[in-house]
Design an enzyme around this catalytic site. Structure first.
Site, short mmCIF file in Angstrom:
data_model
loop_
_atom_site.label_atom_id
_atom_site.label_comp_id
_atom_site.label_asym_id
_atom_site.label_seq_id
_atom_site.Cartn_x
_atom_site.Cartn_y
_atom_site.Cartn_z
CG HIS A 1 -1.68 1.20 1.51
ND1 HIS A 1 -3.06 1.26 1.42
CD2 HIS A 1 -1.29 2.46 1.87
CE1 HIS A 1 -3.48 2.49 1.71
NE2 HIS A 1 -2.42 3.24 1.99
CD GLU A 2 1.98 3.61 3.70
OE1 GLU A 2 2.30 4.67 3.15
OE2 GLU A 2 0.93 3.50 4.37
CG ASP B 1 -4.10 6.96 2.01
OD1 ASP B 1 -3.12 7.65 2.37
OD2 ASP B 1 -4.09 5.73 1.97
CG HIS C 1 0.54 6.18 -0.58
ND1 HIS C 1 -0.58 6.81 -1.05
CD2 HIS C 1 0.15 5.52 0.54
CE1 HIS C 1 -1.60 6.53 -0.25
NE2 HIS C 1 -1.19 5.75 0.71
ZN LIG Z 1 -2.19 5.21 2.44
#
Ligand SMILES: [Zn+2]
Length: 373
Positions: free
Chosen positions: A67-68, A164, A71
């Site tokens: 997930h990170e 987010d 980003h």
């Molecule tokens: Zn996030």
């Protein structure tokens, strides 16, 4: 807050680390999962329960790193450098070098994480379907991972900064009003409302029989979000302020100087300890040849201070970082942070006309924010 993290590797030049609070969560989560598997599948052996719980917990953290990474990779593609991804008690965080400079960049970086979590939820769901007639263990683990990734994606889309969804919200307000500061204010307000909501729900949940721990957990997340929202607001507005203050206006004009042949001890006794200034420009025949700081002096053994001239430990002029009077204080603060220095000489053409000092600048910025402009 996350400085003291343990490095576990690097992906695409991004340092991946775990903060010590992560180990607490790892243990908690794997024991909660083990208890859950034991209850729902009493036919599993003890070893199977423990191993499944550990591997599933590990896969959950891999999901957070992905997930990170979502980003981070979008950030890098849009020109925003990412220093590190750190796992800690409430999940993961990707630390960027600077804020996004357009609403579109903010939007794409923010949305990438939840998109990865949605994709992972779908992938684990397909894996669960694939294993359903072969292995109950795999089916259960994939089922839990699909659910948790879906929860992560949805929770992160709540429109409160620094979640987010809060960043997406910020980008949208920024895009439609053309005002980045307004976007930040609204998103932070959203973040604080979400934080209060979580703490309230946590209190109500915690009062139910046997739910004390879940309640405290929710209150903890709420408290963390509140602190993070307020911290981001402060950092954002002080950097806004620093971007509008010019070096030439706030620099100190009395530049302390010493000559190359002066001993370290003489400089310390006749200047530093009397004026409180931890540095001096070093000159030779009126020309500036370097800069000496207290840190340079400390590199030299104390017994040799009386016999060592400052020019032996100084930073030579060619290696000095300097700024111009038209630079903003924000730019200087970035140089100071990156280079880990506290004073920077201010140059106009080839002459030093002043200097800028970290403490002095912080004091001035505090005064600005105290009087609200
Ligand atoms: Zn996030």
């Amino acid at each position: 807050m996350l400085e003291s993290s343990l490095r576990i590797g690097a992906i695409a030049g991004i340092r991946i680390g775990v903060h010590y609070t992560w180990f607490i969560v790892f243990l908690l989560l794997s024991s909660v999962l083990a208890a859950y598997f034991r209850e729902t599948h009493p036919e599993w052996s003890g070893v199977a329960v423990v191993l499944t719980a550990l591997v599933t917990t590990l896969m959950y953290f891999v999901s957070i790193v992905l997930h990170e990474l979502g980003h981070s990779l979008v950030a890098i593609a849009r020109g925003v450098q990412v220093r590190a991804i750190t796992l800690f008690i409430f999940g993961g965080i990707a630390q960027t070098e600077k804020d996004a400079d357009t609403a579109a960049t903010e939007f794409y970086i923010a949305i990438a994480g939840p998109l990865v979590s949605f994709l992972l939820a779908g992938l684990f769901y397909l894996l669960k379907l694939g294993f359903v007639s072969y292995s109950t263990i795999a089916t259960e683990a994939f089922n839990w991972l699909a659910t948790i990734n879906l929860v992560l994606a949805v929770f992160n889309l709540i429109p409160g900064f620094p979640l987010d969804g809060g960043r997406v919200f910020r980008a949208l307000v920024w895009r439609f009003t053309g005002d980045a500061a307004k976007g930040m204010q609204w998103a932070v307000l959203g973040g604080k409302l979400v934080a209060y909501g979580l703490m309230l729900i946590g209190a109500l949940v915690g009062l139910q029989p046997g739910m004390l721990f879940n309640g405290i957990w929710l209150i903890g997340i709420g408290w963390f979000l509140f602190a993070a929202a307020e911290g981001s607001r402060r950092a954002y507005f002080s950097s806004q302020l620093a971007a509008h203050v010019l070096v030439g206006d706030v620099m100190q004009k009395q530049v302390p100087t010493v000559t190359t042949d002066m001993s370290i001890l003489h400089w310390i006794d006749t200047q530093m300890l009397l004026t409180g200034q931890r540095f001096a420009l070093v000159t030779e025949g009126g020309q500036i040849v370097g800069l000496i700081t207290l840190n340079d002096a400390i590199q030299c053994p104390r017994a040799q201070w009386a016999d060592t001239p400052v020019c032996e430990v100084m930073t030579t002029f060619e290696r000095l970082y300097t700024v111009k009077p038209a630079n903003s204080v924000l730019e200087v603060m970035e140089i100071m942070r990156e280079q880990n220095i506290n004073q920077v000489p201010v140059m106009d053409e080839a002459t030093v006309i002043g200097w800028i000092d970290r403490e002095h600048v912080l004091k001035i910025l505090q005064l600005h924010s105290a009087i609200g402009r």
